[in-house]
Scaffold this motif. Sequence first.
Motif, PDB file in Angstrom:
ATOM      1  N   PHE A   1       4.765  33.053   4.835  1.00 29.38           N
ATOM      2  CA  PHE A   1       5.922  32.154   4.898  1.00 29.38           C
ATOM      3  C   PHE A   1       7.111  32.829   4.228  1.00 29.38           C
ATOM      4  N   ASP A   2       7.960  33.426   5.027  1.00 27.97           N
ATOM      5  CA  ASP A   2       9.146  34.101   4.501  1.00 27.97           C
ATOM      6  C   ASP A   2      10.235  33.073   4.200  1.00 27.97           C
ATOM      7  N   GLY A   3      11.128  33.408   3.265  1.00 27.34           N
ATOM      8  CA  GLY A   3      12.302  32.577   3.005  1.00 27.34           C
ATOM      9  C   GLY A   3      12.005  31.316   2.221  1.00 27.34           C
ATOM     10  N   PHE A   4      10.888  31.308   1.486  1.00 21.61           N
ATOM     11  CA  PHE A   4      10.571  30.130   0.662  1.00 21.61           C
ATOM     12  C   PHE A   4      11.399  30.178  -0.607  1.00 21.61           C
ATOM     13  N   ASP A   5      12.188  29.142  -0.832  1.00 23.26           N
ATOM     14  CA  ASP A   5      13.043  29.084  -2.017  1.00 23.26           C
ATOM     15  C   ASP A   5      12.952  27.665  -2.574  1.00 23.26           C
ATOM     16  N   ALA A   6      12.079  27.493  -3.563  1.00 19.27           N
ATOM     17  CA  ALA A   6      11.772  26.153  -4.069  1.00 19.27           C
ATOM     18  C   ALA A   6      12.986  25.523  -4.757  1.00 19.27           C
ATOM     19  N   ASP A   7      13.210  24.247  -4.500  1.00 22.82           N
ATOM     20  CA  ASP A   7      14.215  23.476  -5.254  1.00 22.82           C
ATOM     21  C   ASP A   7      13.553  22.431  -6.140  1.00 22.82           C
ATOM     22  N   ALA A   8      12.224  22.356  -6.073  1.00 18.47           N
ATOM     23  CA  ALA A   8      11.493  21.361  -6.868  1.00 18.47           C
ATOM     24  C   ALA A   8      10.246  22.005  -7.457  1.00 18.47           C
ATOM     25  N   CYS A   9      10.079  21.821  -8.745  1.00 18.42           N
ATOM     26  CA  CYS A   9       8.893  22.347  -9.435  1.00 18.42           C
ATOM     27  C   CYS A   9       8.299  21.225 -10.287  1.00 18.42           C
ATOM     28  N   LEU A  10       7.118  20.783  -9.876  1.00 14.54           N
ATOM     29  CA  LEU A  10       6.374  19.744 -10.601  1.00 14.54           C
ATOM     30  C   LEU A  10       5.311  20.435 -11.449  1.00 14.54           C
ATOM     31  N   ILE A  11       5.223  20.061 -12.700  1.00 10.94           N
ATOM     32  CA  ILE A  11       4.205  20.641 -13.579  1.00 10.94           C
ATOM     33  C   ILE A  11       3.283  19.510 -14.035  1.00 10.94           C
ATOM     34  N   ASN A  12       2.020  19.599 -13.616  1.00 11.70           N
ATOM     35  CA  ASN A  12       1.014  18.603 -14.000  1.00 11.70           C
ATOM     36  C   ASN A  12       0.160  19.173 -15.120  1.00 11.70           C
ATOM     37  N   ARG A  13      -0.134  18.335 -16.121  1.00 16.78           N
ATOM     38  CA  ARG A  13      -1.018  18.751 -17.218  1.00 16.78           C
ATOM     39  C   ARG A  13      -2.288  17.897 -17.187  1.00 16.78           C
ATOM     40  N   TYR A  14      -3.426  18.590 -17.132  1.00 16.03           N
ATOM     41  CA  TYR A  14      -4.733  17.934 -17.077  1.00 16.03           C
ATOM     42  C   TYR A  14      -5.471  18.169 -18.378  1.00 16.03           C
ATOM     43  N   LEU A  15      -5.731  17.099 -19.123  1.00 21.42           N
ATOM     44  CA  LEU A  15      -6.651  17.176 -20.258  1.00 21.42           C
ATOM     45  C   LEU A  15      -8.045  16.851 -19.731  1.00 21.42           C
ATOM     46  N   PRO A  16      -9.107  17.184 -20.488  1.00 19.21           N
ATOM     47  CA  PRO A  16     -10.454  16.869 -20.021  1.00 19.21           C
ATOM     48  C   PRO A  16     -10.554  15.399 -19.597  1.00 19.21           C
ATOM     49  N   GLY A  17     -11.196  15.170 -18.436  1.00 19.75           N
ATOM     50  CA  GLY A  17     -11.357  13.820 -17.896  1.00 19.75           C
ATOM     51  C   GLY A  17     -10.265  13.415 -16.925  1.00 19.75           C
ATOM     52  N   THR A  18      -9.150  14.154 -16.947  1.00 19.61           N
ATOM     53  CA  THR A  18      -8.015  13.844 -16.072  1.00 19.61           C
ATOM     54  C   THR A  18      -8.309  14.251 -14.638  1.00 19.61           C
ATOM     55  N   LYS A  19      -7.806  13.490 -13.682  1.00 22.52           N
ATOM     56  CA  LYS A  19      -8.046  13.782 -12.262  1.00 22.52           C
ATOM     57  C   LYS A  19      -6.806  13.473 -11.445  1.00 22.52           C
ATOM     58  N   MET A  20      -6.853  13.863 -10.178  1.00 19.80           N
ATOM     59  CA  MET A  20      -5.834  13.392  -9.236  1.00 19.80           C
ATOM     60  C   MET A  20      -6.551  12.929  -7.982  1.00 19.80           C
ATOM     61  N   SER A  21      -6.378  11.662  -7.663  1.00 19.05           N
ATOM     62  CA  SER A  21      -7.077  11.071  -6.516  1.00 19.05           C
ATOM     63  C   SER A  21      -6.593  11.685  -5.210  1.00 19.05           C
ATOM     64  N   LEU A  22      -7.435  11.579  -4.191  1.00 17.34           N
ATOM     65  CA  LEU A  22      -7.120  12.114  -2.868  1.00 17.34           C
ATOM     66  C   LEU A  22      -5.806  11.504  -2.352  1.00 17.34           C
ATOM     67  N   HIS A  23      -4.895  12.365  -1.913  1.00  8.74           N
ATOM     68  CA  HIS A  23      -3.596  11.897  -1.423  1.00  8.74           C
ATOM     69  C   HIS A  23      -3.004  12.936  -0.483  1.00  8.74           C
ATOM     70  N   GLN A  24      -1.907  12.568   0.188  1.00  9.70           N
ATOM     71  CA  GLN A  24      -1.116  13.517   0.980  1.00  9.70           C
ATOM     72  C   GLN A  24       0.222  13.719   0.282  1.00  9.70           C
ATOM     73  N   ASP A  25       0.806  14.905   0.440  1.00  5.62           N
ATOM     74  CA  ASP A  25       2.166  15.153  -0.048  1.00  5.62           C
ATOM     75  C   ASP A  25       3.112  14.948   1.128  1.00  5.62           C
ATOM     76  N   LYS A  26       3.839  13.857   1.115  1.00  3.84           N
ATOM     77  CA  LYS A  26       4.730  13.612   2.265  1.00  3.84           C
ATOM     78  C   LYS A  26       6.099  13.094   1.843  1.00  3.84           C
ATOM     79  N   ASP A  27       6.509  13.403   0.609  1.00  8.99           N
ATOM     80  CA  ASP A  27       7.821  12.975   0.142  1.00  8.99           C
ATOM     81  C   ASP A  27       8.897  14.044   0.360  1.00  8.99           C
ATOM     82  N   GLU A  28       8.496  15.169   0.969  1.00 11.44           N
ATOM     83  CA  GLU A  28       9.442  16.271   1.160  1.00 11.44           C
ATOM     84  C   GLU A  28      10.116  16.117   2.521  1.00 11.44           C
ATOM     85  N   ARG A  29      11.320  16.671   2.661  1.00 12.02           N
ATOM     86  CA  ARG A  29      12.093  16.425   3.875  1.00 12.02           C
ATOM     87  C   ARG A  29      11.597  17.245   5.059  1.00 12.02           C
ATOM     88  N   ASP A  30      11.290  18.525   4.808  1.00 11.39           N
ATOM     89  CA  ASP A  30      10.954  19.431   5.910  1.00 11.39           C
ATOM     90  C   ASP A  30       9.493  19.860   5.783  1.00 11.39           C
TER      91      ASP A  30
END
Length: 220
Positions: free
Chosen positions: A116-145
């Motif tokens: 994927f050429d020309g990738f230039d991120a404008d958004a950087c999300l940083i998630n921190r997981y401590l023991p026991g932390t999870k992220m439930s099954l989901h789709q990422d669909k809040d982006e425009r393109d």
Amino acid sequence: MHTADLFADDNTASPLPERVELGAQSVLLRGFALPVADGLLSAVASVSAGAPFRQMVTPGGYTMSVTLTNCGALGWITDRRGYRYARQDPLTGAAWPPMPDVIRDLGRAAARAAGFDGFDADACLINRYLPGTKMSLHQDKDERDMRQPIVSVSLGIPAIFQFGGLQRSDPTQRVPLIHGDVVVWGGVDRLRFHGVLPVKTAHHPIVGDERLNITLRMAG
Ligand code: MD3
Ligand code: FE
């Protein structure tokens, strides 16, 4: 060293990053971030000094177990009103900290390595997981393109990533991710369901007892 040595069978001295095809247009680049891991950790420390890690609430009223922060022009947030990208940190009303070059450049290089050429991120999300932390099954669909891929960088203790299909009920593959791994997700895989299983207690010699995930997106 001769260039051919880089491609020899016994290349333990300077291994090429291993590529694992997770989907038709998704690839795990094992250890791709290792050369800049220390720089990434400093960058995360400086971002979180300005915009601290915090828990957020989903539109359904559940408090997410991960804590998160953002840098770059746009930050991903959630509250009772919905999931969205915002220019300001809701905690302070100020712009998110600027995206450190080490993060932006790694995203560009990883996307390019995945085709994927020309990738230039404008958004950087940083998630921190401590023991026991999870992220439930989901789709990422809040982006425009949706033609733009997503790059994710794993640091610290390991996690098992769940990679599903286009329906929530589709079977999931389990992908162990460790410190320095980078995954690029794009094209036909962009809307696949995914999540992170509860992180097991562990210790990482540099990061400590936590996992950090840096997710880069072209959101705006
Ligand atoms: C697969 N975070 O914040 S991004 C998220 O480990 C999120 O914190 C994961 O999922 C974490 O939304 C890692 C992995 C990811 C992102 C987008 C995808 C996987 C994807 C889009 C399609 C398929
Ligand atoms: Fe996601």
